[in-house]
Design a protein around this motif. Structure first.
Motif, mmCIF file in Angstrom:
data_model
loop_
_atom_site.group_PDB
_atom_site.id
_atom_site.type_symbol
_atom_site.label_atom_id
_atom_site.label_comp_id
_atom_site.label_asym_id
_atom_site.label_seq_id
_atom_site.Cartn_x
_atom_site.Cartn_y
_atom_site.Cartn_z
ATOM 1 N N LYS A 1 0.912 -0.978 0.063
ATOM 2 C CA LYS A 1 0.133 -0.014 0.032
ATOM 3 C C LYS A 1 0.853 0.951 0.005
ATOM 4 N N ARG A 2 0.565 2.196 -0.678
ATOM 5 C CA ARG A 2 1.139 3.483 -0.735
ATOM 6 C C ARG A 2 0.477 4.522 -0.580
ATOM 7 N N ASN A 3 1.454 5.749 -0.311
ATOM 8 C CA ASN A 3 0.783 6.902 -0.146
ATOM 9 C C ASN A 3 0.627 7.617 -1.428
ATOM 10 N N SER B 1 2.331 9.730 -3.063
ATOM 11 C CA SER B 1 3.472 10.082 -3.745
ATOM 12 C C SER B 1 4.096 8.847 -4.075
ATOM 13 N N GLY B 2 3.613 7.386 -3.817
ATOM 14 C CA GLY B 2 4.050 6.190 -4.485
ATOM 15 C C GLY B 2 5.104 5.421 -3.265
ATOM 16 N N GLN B 3 4.961 6.194 -1.907
ATOM 17 C CA GLN B 3 6.011 5.633 -1.106
ATOM 18 C C GLN B 3 5.212 4.582 -0.275
ATOM 19 N N PRO B 4 5.895 3.566 0.076
ATOM 20 C CA PRO B 4 5.130 2.214 0.706
ATOM 21 C C PRO B 4 4.724 2.760 2.049
ATOM 22 N N LEU B 5 3.441 2.491 2.455
ATOM 23 C CA LEU B 5 2.835 2.790 3.747
ATOM 24 C C LEU B 5 2.911 1.630 5.036
ATOM 25 N N TYR B 6 3.365 2.186 6.099
ATOM 26 C CA TYR B 6 3.689 1.289 7.324
ATOM 27 C C TYR B 6 2.414 1.414 8.442
ATOM 28 N N ASP B 7 2.223 0.447 8.978
ATOM 29 C CA ASP B 7 1.111 0.480 9.941
ATOM 30 C C ASP B 7 1.643 1.020 11.370
ATOM 31 N N LYS B 8 0.499 1.089 12.229
ATOM 32 C CA LYS B 8 0.934 1.798 13.703
ATOM 33 C C LYS B 8 2.171 1.059 14.304
ATOM 34 N N SER B 9 2.163 -0.243 14.211
ATOM 35 C CA SER B 9 3.348 -0.974 14.628
ATOM 36 C C SER B 9 4.779 -0.749 13.802
#
Ligand code: 2PG
Ligand code: MN
Ligand code: MN
Length: 559
Positions: free
Chosen positions: A480-482, A484-492
């Motif tokens: 999943k990305r923002n 601008s295409g950067q990978p997203l991380y969850d809260k942990s």
């Protein structure tokens, strides 16, 4: 006769320059989009020399086409592609408003409540329970939560006094773990209905890949598990509430594979088995993964598993799922009338066709390809071969799947010279991509590439033509990305793995020794999509597509 009753002229005009009689291989890579090269692009990471070499033919013999959103008849440009709409567009050569959109329209106008299907089920509302069975997410591939919410509201306003929802958790078209939020949302809606005097509850559940939503008769046990929970109120796991159920069961399984559970009252009694006199609606609009349950609910002489209890119910599908079998007989919204598909035309014009995939994708190159119609148009002209899929595993365990077997069958069909079109679906990128296992998906992509090579090699031998394309993206982007295409991380801090399809375009390549000199992709259909492929293929068989087909992607230039 066409399905709308008018006389269809099946004869296709000859193409002014392109010859007939060349063997054409039509390869659909499932879940194979084009995306920027990074470590989460499994197609980029994998060794895919065959597909890479095809790309070098750009822009004359390789290009990208649209495979999501409006290009395939979905409601919005944010809707990712999927196999049903993708193969429908590939086979039919036109863009039809698809189930997702037709249901939206019917709900917005209220017409859904005026149709025969709703009247039929609503006659049970006075004395019986309304059961709603389907996939609980906003994925928009098989179903949508907002449509379920509108249906719950609409049915209760129109007399449904007792409602039971049988949920199937997703995690395939949406992020794994999102099931909890969807169940919470549904619970709060049902609580509001209860405040208004409607006895509305979740009655059972399970993960879509383990409970109910099998397809193409790969594994009836999946449907049986659902039947036992939904109809008989029996399941290995019993809970007092569904949020708790999903949270607890997620400790040992992901959303796609949650085991079946039933919700029970203080006396451990299931709160919502299906009984005589009840109404049942399967609220998925997409066909493939509802057909098996529809058969179990509708067929008197059903014998795929012991149903034990067969209540006398009134059953309606959200849509009619199979136009040929007329299954189910009652439905809330009329399905798109996908008529005059390229397969039907070509068969009428003497094009002998071979189609093959393994079970989990078999209906994609047959049933979906032919406009959600099962069976042959003309058995003398067509042969459809199904290679049995492995059962009871997640495909990251065997990421090569049956790619090479499909390649071999296609190769043999080509070399036999008995067919003019040899059509396959190679499932790996998609089926393994859905597991979210990046390493396995890399292996999957390599295997798919090898299968393509086998088929292209055979085409070389017989002097034929190949068309290689895909139905939608998946393996080319696994996170999943923002914006601008950067990978997203969850809260942990964990990387958010994307198990779903994407909105990326897909490649299409043409080639082979039989491709006439001067054939190349035109540059005046920049927005071309999957629906433009059928006319292209008809040209390569030596015919001009019917006028109302989306334009061909190719032209012939004198050089
Ligand atoms: O597995 C499925 O049902 C869908 C995802 O929900 O994938 P595809 O459209 O590729 O068949
Ligand atoms: Mn697909
Ligand atoms: Mn898929």
């Amino acid at each position: 006769m066409g399905s709308s009753g008018q006389q269809v002229s099946w004869k296709l005009a000859d193409h002014p320059t392109l010859p007939k009689g060349k063997t054409l291989a039509l390869i659909v890579l499932d879940g194979w989009g084009e995306y920027k090269p990074d470590e989460y692009n499994c197609i980029h990471v994998a060794q895919t020399p065959t597909m890479d070499s095809l790309k070098q033919g750009a822009p004359e013999k390789w290009r990208l086409i649209r495979a999501h959103g409006k290009a395939v008849g979905l409601p919005t440009e944010d809707d990712m592609g999927n196999s049903e709409v993708g193969h429908n567009a590939l086979g039919a050569g036109r863009i039809f408003a698809q189930g997702a959109k037709l249901v939206d329209i019917a709900l917005a106008s209220g017409k859904i409540y005026e149709g025969e299907g709703f009247k039929y089920i609503s006659e049970c509302f006075e004395k019986g329970t309304l059961h709603l069975i389907g996939l609980l997410s906003d994925g928009g591939v098989h179903s949508r939560l907002d449509q379920l919410q509108l249906l719950l509201k609409g049915a209760s306003e129109r007399g449904a006094k007792r409602i039971r929802v049988h949920i199937l958790t997703d995690g395939r078209d949406v992020l794994d773990g999102s099931s909890v939020g969807f169940v919470e949302t549904l619970e709060s809606d049902l609580a509001k209905l209860r405040e208004n005097g409607v006895d509305a509850r979740i009655a059972s559940g399970g993960g879509r890949m383990y409970v109910t939503m099998d397809r193409y008769e790969n594994d009836w046990d999946v449907v049986k598990r659902g039947w036992d929970a939904q109809v008989r109120g029996e399941a290995p796991h019993k809970f007092a509430n569904a949020v708790e159920a999903v949270k607890k069961l997620r400790e040992n399984a992901n959303d796609q594979y949650l085991p079946p559970f039933v919700i029970v009252d203080e006396n451990e009694k299931a709160v919502g088995p299906i009984e005589d006199g009840d109404a049942v609606v399967t609220f998925n609009f997409r066909a493939d993964r509802m057909v098996m349950l529809a058969k179990a609910l509708e067929h008197q002489d059903f014998d795929k598993f012991d149903r034990v209890k067969v209540p006398k119910i009134r059953y309606a599908g959200m849509l009619q799922y199979d136009g040929e079998l007329k299954l189910p007989g009652h439905y809330l919204v009329s399905p798109p009338e996908i008529d005059r598909t390229s397969g039907e035309y070509l068969v009428h014009n003497g094009v002998r066709t071979f189609a093959c995939s393994e079970t989990v994708k078999f209906g994609h190159v047959t049933f979906f390809w032919n406009g959600n119609r099962s069976g042959y148009f003309n058995p003398e002209m067509e042969e459809y071969v199904e290679i049995p899929s492995d059962v009871g595993i997640t495909f990251n365990v065997k990421p090569k799947m049956k790619a090479l077997e499909i390649g071999e069958k296609a190769r043999d069909a080509i070399l036999s010279r008995k067919f003019d079109q040899v059509r396959v679906n190679i499932p790996n990128g998609d089926m393994v991509g859905h597991t979210g296992d990046i390493q396995a998906t890399v292996v999957a992509c390599k295997a798919a590439d090898e299968a393509v090579k086998m088929i292209i090699d055979a085409i070389e031998q017989v002097g034929g033509i190949y068309v290689v394309t895909a139905d939608h993206g998946n393996a080319e982007d696994m996170v999943k990305r923002n914006k601008s295409g950067q990978p997203l991380y969850d809260k942990s801090g964990k990387l958010q793995i994307l198990t779903s399809h994407t909105c990326q375009p897909v490649p299409i390549a043409i080639g082979g020794p039989g491709l006439a000199a001067g054939v190349r992709f035109r540059n005046d259909v920049p927005d071309g999509g999957l629906a433009n492929v059928a006319a292209t293929v008809m040209n390569l068989h030596g015919y001009v597509a019917p006028n109302d087909y989306e334009p061909t992607l190719i032209e012939v230039v004198n050089n």
